[in-house]
Write an enzyme that holds these catalytic residues in place. Structure first.
Site, PDB file in Angstrom:
ATOM      1  N   ARG A  66      35.726  47.874  39.342  1.00 27.58           N
ATOM      2  CA  ARG A  66      34.335  47.638  39.015  1.00 27.58           C
ATOM      3  C   ARG A  66      34.142  46.692  37.846  1.00 27.58           C
ATOM      4  O   ARG A  66      33.379  45.733  37.907  1.00 27.58           O
ATOM      5  CB  ARG A  66      33.645  48.973  38.736  1.00 27.58           C
ATOM      6  N   THR A  67      34.865  46.957  36.764  1.00 38.77           N
ATOM      7  CA  THR A  67      34.687  46.113  35.582  1.00 38.77           C
ATOM      8  C   THR A  67      35.148  44.685  35.865  1.00 38.77           C
ATOM      9  O   THR A  67      34.497  43.718  35.476  1.00 38.77           O
ATOM     10  CB  THR A  67      35.455  46.700  34.384  1.00 38.77           C
ATOM     11  N   LYS A  94      59.581  47.336  32.870  1.00 34.57           N
ATOM     12  CA  LYS A  94      60.043  46.311  31.938  1.00 34.57           C
ATOM     13  C   LYS A  94      59.885  44.950  32.591  1.00 34.57           C
ATOM     14  O   LYS A  94      60.405  44.693  33.668  1.00 34.57           O
ATOM     15  CB  LYS A  94      61.510  46.555  31.561  1.00 34.57           C
ATOM     16  N   ARG A 116      41.675  43.550  29.909  1.00 31.33           N
ATOM     17  CA  ARG A 116      41.665  45.017  30.040  1.00 31.33           C
ATOM     18  C   ARG A 116      43.120  45.448  29.985  1.00 31.33           C
ATOM     19  O   ARG A 116      43.966  44.883  30.686  1.00 31.33           O
ATOM     20  CB  ARG A 116      41.023  45.381  31.390  1.00 31.33           C
ATOM     21  N   HIS A 144      35.417  49.551  24.264  1.00 31.91           N
ATOM     22  CA  HIS A 144      34.972  48.895  25.490  1.00 31.91           C
ATOM     23  C   HIS A 144      33.570  48.379  25.170  1.00 31.91           C
ATOM     24  O   HIS A 144      32.573  48.965  25.579  1.00 31.91           O
ATOM     25  CB  HIS A 144      34.968  49.914  26.629  1.00 31.91           C
TER      26      HIS A 144
END
Lengths: 325, 422
Positions: A66-67, A94, A116, A144
């Protein structure tokens, strides 16, 4: 729409890493700019040339549909070129380090980078490795900022207040797992800055040490927190927390700390319900409440787009006007 | 037989209580005596003018995470022991968490032989309390003692099983070796990376509560009471731990404790000033200003000893996100230069040399009386030193990088031999 009509100023910082350190003036500037972009989003042609020729890189090291979508759409509506990078921020895997990835991306010369990441401080770390303006789209349990901005935007709009007027006299409860929530941390800074009276509530195991620094009230009694509230912001409870030592069960959580139908019925008639999403229906929020008339959850998503356009636009403008490049 | 005279310095010997300007005469690798300043010099002696400097017994470091063998990419043994000399430490106690860990007599002998070949400061070895530091079975403490191990610990990890810890302490007592209790309750500290509190909350970093250390300290103090073992608590970071220690000492328990320079010079506010700076990722974490005050007071009182906590970490462990970074900082080259000014010179000589030597049963050092080994450090309390310079070519992960130490080491002698000269 020209940039001249929009620009009432630029942000003081070259990046948007958090609400921490932002002035009320800057907060208001983003919100006012977002108001203008919301108009754009309601037009038939929802695109302006504000960021034409600029490149926005979305660096998403943590699963988020969504973001990421919201930021991608925001950049596209501003006519920027957008590329997405999806990686893993698990320390178990790694591979290339965050700094290495940042340096490679920097070689492509992006103007704006949206990041993010699962680790607190990741966005700040990029500022040392990239020439672009960095926009934090969530770093671990830290901040955020655009979520807090879109929450504030939604509250102001529904309460009939301008950003200048702010939230003075409004009582807002933030309920849930404050300890692990970056949304809570950004809102604990943003809402008081806009003049709101804020009360943080949740199980005592989810109220972290030092909440008093935010100048908010703190309680483990959700019913007390909700008394007389103008708005309640329910936080998402992470699935893995339901098994940890902090709460006994999702059932008890839902009953004692969730926004049940019964609890919602005791709210003031005009009280609003917010949730940053995605929701765990039936855990922190009852489905009936999420879908009720007091719920502004879909408006939050809609406003998120305008707020993110504003943030991208203002950061780009700051660079153009001779800010650090 | 070579003779060296350190002329005109302020000679500080906690054993004899000497604190005054004098000539220190060293002969055949031993201390010959403290003489009236400017007196006659034996024929053929090397005369070194140390006017204005402090002359102390060489530092005995109780806590160095020596990376060799196994992690020489962080720092080689040569570099660690050379760094110790630059910082005025003539004896360094290596923690056993190497790869492989020091948990048998052969490991002890190998470490000691490697160090003799490397030169620099003298390396002493702490052995593991439990096999492989795994916390399941006792390590061969007796055999390691015979091979030269001087203390036992699973540092930096605690022994989680209380019964095993009790038996390990009883067993070590039988060999008159101290147990170094380093760490915190692991179930309480969890995956924390900074002290739990307002600062960690604001930065979104997982917290290590003070009680993780306090519970750990209380458990060791009570087991010391039960077993009579000589227990030395690794780096303390909290005021409450200091209180427990003070009470235990008052009750006559055979316990001691150390503090590392970071916790004397910094507190959690450093994270606010330098958010997510991984050089500040330390174990134990930086706590409140009140904790720092309590540690300074305890150091002044002589309740705490001073150790470096030297823990070199390369870019792989530091140039990453704070929550994914490795804790630790290089410290041997800068511990003494940084803390000068925090306590009286004689108290410094006790905290960094005499006290640690006594704990480890080293009767030949930690003093400047006749017949002691001529391990000497000459500190210039008024000549500042850039931390970057002090580190030389060694590892560079320290929260003090770019800062200036108020004092510097001018000379370090091991058994009468000048091994470092600024």
């Amino acid at each position: 729409m020209t940039t001249g009509a929009l620009a009432a100023g630029t942000l003081k910082a070259p990046h948007l890493l958090g609400i921490d350190g932002m002035s009320r003036e800057d907060l208001v500037l983003v919100l006012e700019t977002a108001l203008r972009f919301k108009e754009v989003n309601e037009r038939a042609v929802k695109k302006v040339p504000a960021l034409r020729g600029l490149t926005v890189v979305n660096l998403f090291f943590e699963a988020s549909t969504r973001t990421r979508l919201s930021f991608e759409l925001a950049a596209k509506r501003l006519s920027a070129d957008v590329v997405n990078f999806t990686g893993s921020s698990s320390s178990v895997v790694k591979g290339e380090t965050l700094l290495d990835t940042a340096r490679v991306m920097n070689a492509y010369g992006p103007d704006l980078v949206v990041v993010r990441h699962a680790q607190a401080g990741a966005a700040q770390m990029l500022t040392g490795a990239m020439d672009a303006a960095i926009l934090n789209a969530g770093d671990g349990e830290h901040e955020h900022p655009t979520q807090a901005l879109l929450d504030a935007f939604t509250l102001l709009e529904r309460m009939g207040r301008s950003p200048q007027e702010g939230l003075t006299g409004k009582r807002i409860a933030i309920v849930g797992d404050i300890a692990h929530s970056r949304v809570a941390r950004s809102n604990l800074l943003a809402l008081p800055l806009l003049g709101a009276e804020v009360i943080a509530a949740g199980p005592a195991t989810m109220l972290p040490a030092g909440l008093e620094q935010y100048g908010v009230q703190v309680t483990a009694d959700v019913d007390k927190a909700l008394e007389g509230c103008d708005a309640v912001m329910m936080l998402r409870i992470q699935k893995e927390r339901l098994k940890g030592p902090r709460i006994p069960s999702d059932r008890e959580y839902a009953r004692l700390f969730g926004l049940t139908k019964e609890r919602a019925a005791r709210l003031r008639d005009d009280a609003l319900v917010l949730h940053p999403g995605p929701m765990n229906r039936g855990v922190e929020i009852a489905p009936e409440v999420a879908d009720s008339g007091r719920s502004v959850i879909l408006e939050q998503a809609k406003n998120g787009l305008a707020v993110r356009m504003a943030a991208l636009y203002l950061l780009a403008l700051g660079r153009r006007e001779g800010g650090p490049s | 037989v070579t003779t060296t005279v350190l002329r005109g310095g302020r000679v500080l010997c906690p054993a004899s209580g000497h604190d005054g300007v004098a000539d220190l005469v060293l002969q055949g690798g031993l201390v010959e005596g403290i003489e009236r300043p400017g007196g006659p010099v034996p024929e053929g002696a090397e005369l070194i003018d140390v006017d204005g400097c402090w002359v102390l017994p060489g530092g005995v470091d109780l806590c160095a995470y020596v990376r060799a063998p196994g992690r020489e990419e962080e720092e080689t043994l040569e570099a660690t022991l050379a760094g110790a000399l630059r910082g005025g430490f003539t004896t360094v106690l290596a923690m056993p968490g190497t790869e492989p860990p020091t948990d048998g007599a052969d490991d002890v002998r190998e470490r000691l032989a490697a160090a003799r070949a490397a030169g620099g400061a003298e390396l002493l070895v702490a052995g593991c309390l439990t096999q492989g530091r795994a916390g399941r079975e006792l390590a061969e403490i007796g055999e390691m003692t015979r091979a030269g191990a001087v203390a036992f610990t699973d540092a930096p990890d605690p022994v989680a099983d209380a019964e095993l810890l009790r038996r390990a302490m009883e067993y070590a007592r039988g060999f008159e070796r101290p147990v170094l209790a380093v760490g915190a309750d692991p179930s309480l500290s969890g995956r924390g990376v900074a002290a739990e509190g307002a600062v960690a909350t604001r930065l979104g970093l997982s917290g290590i509560p003070e009680v993780a250390e306090v519970v750990f300290v209380a458990r060791h103090l009570e087991l010391a009471r039960l077993t009579g073992a000589r227990v030395h608590l690794g780096a303390l970071s909290s005021a409450r731990s200091v209180e427990l220690l003070r009470r235990a000492r008052h009750e006559g328990l055979p316990v001691s404790a150390e503090v590392h320079p970071f916790h004397l010079l910094l507190d959690e506010r450093a994270h606010t000033a330098r958010p997510y700076d991984t050089a500040l990722h330390l174990r134990p974490p930086l706590r409140r200003a009140e904790d720092r005050e309590a540690l300074l007071t305890a150091l002044h009182e002589g309740l705490l000893l001073l150790a470096s906590g030297h823990a070199p970490v390369g870019p792989e462990g530091k140039e990453v996100e704070f929550g994914a970074s490795e804790s630790g900082a290089v410290s041997l080259p800068t511990t003494l230069p940084l803390v000068v000014g925090l306590l009286a010179p004689l108290a410094l000589a006790h905290a960094a040399s005499a006290g640690p030597a006594a704990l480890l049963g080293l009767s030949d050092r930690g003093r400047l009386t006749e017949g002691a080994r001529a391990d000497v450090v000459v500190l210039d309390p008024a000549r500042p030193l850039a931390v970057d310079v002090a580190l030389d070519a060694g590892a560079r992960n320290t929260p003090f990088l770019g800062q200036i130490c108020p004092s510097s080491v001018r000379l370090t002698l091991v058994a009468g031999d000048v091994r470092f000269r600024a």
